[in-house]
Design a protein around this motif. Sequence first.
Motif, PDB file in Angstrom:
ATOM      1  N   LEU A   1     -80.482 -66.317  -2.286  1.00 29.15           N
ATOM      2  CA  LEU A   1     -79.517 -66.229  -3.372  1.00 29.15           C
ATOM      3  C   LEU A   1     -78.634 -64.987  -3.252  1.00 29.15           C
ATOM      4  CD1 LEU A   1     -81.710 -67.392  -6.374  1.00 29.15           C
ATOM      5  CD2 LEU A   1     -79.957 -68.689  -5.153  1.00 29.15           C
ATOM      6  N   PHE A   2     -79.170 -63.936  -2.654  1.00 28.29           N
ATOM      7  CA  PHE A   2     -78.385 -62.718  -2.464  1.00 28.29           C
ATOM      8  C   PHE A   2     -77.289 -62.915  -1.418  1.00 28.29           C
ATOM      9  CE2 PHE A   2     -82.151 -60.877  -4.438  1.00 28.29           C
ATOM     10  CZ  PHE A   2     -81.579 -59.993  -5.333  1.00 28.29           C
ATOM     11  N   LEU A   3     -77.359 -63.977  -0.644  1.00 25.32           N
ATOM     12  CA  LEU A   3     -76.348 -64.242   0.379  1.00 25.32           C
ATOM     13  C   LEU A   3     -75.145 -65.022  -0.160  1.00 25.32           C
ATOM     14  CD1 LEU A   3     -78.685 -65.173   3.351  1.00 25.32           C
ATOM     15  CD2 LEU A   3     -77.579 -62.987   2.893  1.00 25.32           C
ATOM     16  N   VAL A   4     -75.228 -65.514  -1.385  1.00 24.43           N
ATOM     17  CA  VAL A   4     -74.065 -66.176  -2.000  1.00 24.43           C
ATOM     18  C   VAL A   4     -72.977 -65.113  -2.146  1.00 24.43           C
ATOM     19  CG1 VAL A   4     -73.218 -67.340  -4.079  1.00 24.43           C
ATOM     20  CG2 VAL A   4     -75.503 -67.859  -3.195  1.00 24.43           C
ATOM     21  N   PRO A   5     -71.762 -65.405  -1.709  1.00 23.29           N
ATOM     22  CA  PRO A   5     -70.717 -64.394  -1.702  1.00 23.29           C
ATOM     23  C   PRO A   5     -70.332 -63.901  -3.100  1.00 23.29           C
ATOM     24  CG  PRO A   5     -70.004 -66.382  -0.541  1.00 23.29           C
ATOM     25  CD  PRO A   5     -71.325 -66.660  -1.135  1.00 23.29           C
ATOM     26  N   GLY A   6     -69.945 -62.648  -3.134  1.00 27.96           N
ATOM     27  CA  GLY A   6     -69.391 -62.053  -4.353  1.00 27.96           C
ATOM     28  C   GLY A   6     -70.446 -61.657  -5.372  1.00 27.96           C
ATOM     29  N   PRO A   7     -69.959 -61.287  -6.545  1.00 27.75           N
ATOM     30  CA  PRO A   7     -70.881 -60.851  -7.596  1.00 27.75           C
ATOM     31  C   PRO A   7     -71.765 -61.977  -8.125  1.00 27.75           C
ATOM     32  CG  PRO A   7     -68.593 -60.784  -8.381  1.00 27.75           C
ATOM     33  CD  PRO A   7     -68.563 -61.131  -6.926  1.00 27.75           C
ATOM     34  N   VAL A   8     -71.340 -63.222  -7.960  1.00 24.68           N
ATOM     35  CA  VAL A   8     -72.162 -64.353  -8.408  1.00 24.68           C
ATOM     36  C   VAL A   8     -73.491 -64.368  -7.661  1.00 24.68           C
ATOM     37  CG1 VAL A   8     -72.315 -66.867  -8.488  1.00 24.68           C
ATOM     38  CG2 VAL A   8     -70.163 -65.738  -9.069  1.00 24.68           C
ATOM     39  N   GLY A   9     -73.444 -64.178  -6.364  1.00 24.30           N
ATOM     40  CA  GLY A   9     -74.671 -64.153  -5.570  1.00 24.30           C
ATOM     41  C   GLY A   9     -75.579 -63.006  -5.952  1.00 24.30           C
ATOM     42  N   ARG A  10     -74.973 -61.857  -6.193  1.00 27.45           N
ATOM     43  CA  ARG A  10     -75.752 -60.683  -6.582  1.00 27.45           C
ATOM     44  C   ARG A  10     -76.466 -60.955  -7.910  1.00 27.45           C
ATOM     45  NH1 ARG A  10     -72.353 -56.907  -4.873  1.00 27.45           N
ATOM     46  NH2 ARG A  10     -70.949 -57.378  -6.581  1.00 27.45           N
ATOM     47  N   TRP A  11     -75.734 -61.504  -8.883  1.00 27.50           N
ATOM     48  CA  TRP A  11     -76.330 -61.788 -10.183  1.00 27.50           C
ATOM     49  C   TRP A  11     -77.381 -62.896 -10.098  1.00 27.50           C
ATOM     50  CZ3 TRP A  11     -76.578 -58.646 -13.991  1.00 27.50           C
ATOM     51  CH2 TRP A  11     -75.604 -57.679 -14.150  1.00 27.50           C
ATOM     52  N   LEU A  12     -77.120 -63.925  -9.329  1.00 33.33           N
ATOM     53  CA  LEU A  12     -78.120 -64.984  -9.147  1.00 33.33           C
ATOM     54  C   LEU A  12     -79.410 -64.422  -8.560  1.00 33.33           C
ATOM     55  CD1 LEU A  12     -76.101 -68.027  -7.735  1.00 33.33           C
ATOM     56  CD2 LEU A  12     -77.313 -67.906  -9.911  1.00 33.33           C
ATOM     57  N   GLY A  13     -79.257 -63.584  -7.546  1.00 34.24           N
ATOM     58  CA  GLY A  13     -80.424 -62.976  -6.914  1.00 34.24           C
ATOM     59  C   GLY A  13     -81.202 -62.094  -7.863  1.00 34.24           C
ATOM     60  N   VAL A  14     -80.482 -61.287  -8.634  1.00 36.54           N
ATOM     61  CA  VAL A  14     -81.153 -60.375  -9.564  1.00 36.54           C
ATOM     62  C   VAL A  14     -81.862 -61.168 -10.660  1.00 36.54           C
ATOM     63  CG1 VAL A  14     -80.752 -58.616 -11.336  1.00 36.54           C
ATOM     64  CG2 VAL A  14     -79.683 -58.394  -9.102  1.00 36.54           C
ATOM     65  N   VAL A  15     -81.188 -62.175 -11.213  1.00 40.49           N
ATOM     66  CA  VAL A  15     -81.808 -62.978 -12.268  1.00 40.49           C
ATOM     67  C   VAL A  15     -83.048 -63.693 -11.731  1.00 40.49           C
ATOM     68  CG1 VAL A  15     -81.475 -65.024 -13.714  1.00 40.49           C
ATOM     69  CG2 VAL A  15     -79.719 -63.249 -13.638  1.00 40.49           C
ATOM     70  N   ALA A  16     -82.958 -64.266 -10.545  1.00 39.59           N
ATOM     71  CA  ALA A  16     -84.107 -64.951  -9.956  1.00 39.59           C
ATOM     72  C   ALA A  16     -85.238 -63.968  -9.662  1.00 39.59           C
ATOM     73  CB  ALA A  16     -83.692 -65.681  -8.688  1.00 39.59           C
TER      74      ALA A  16
END
Length: 96
Positions: free
Chosen positions: A34-49
């Motif tokens: 999930l951290f590999l999804v580009p941009g801030p969306v990936g960062r937030w997805l990774g952190v939430v997960a």
Amino acid sequence: MLATLRRWFHALREVAGFTPTRRLAYAIAAVAPLFLVPGPVGRWLGVVALVAVGAALVVDVASLPRRERIEVEREFPETIGVGDRVEGHYTVRSDW
């Protein structure tokens, strides 16, 4: 460096009262892409997960029985010769 990490891990295990399992490793491995999804969306997805995995870990550890509530008995012959094969049994009881 490795000896320091090993000491830190053993100290953490004594405090936390559990040893991480493969299930936790699989959960972290599932979150990592999930951290590999580009941009801030990936960062937030990774952190939430990752926070969700952390919350599940806390619930899992909190639901474990305390050490005093588990009883383990070993049943083996009193003497065993070197190279002998004998049968033995472990009995695990928990009152949680």
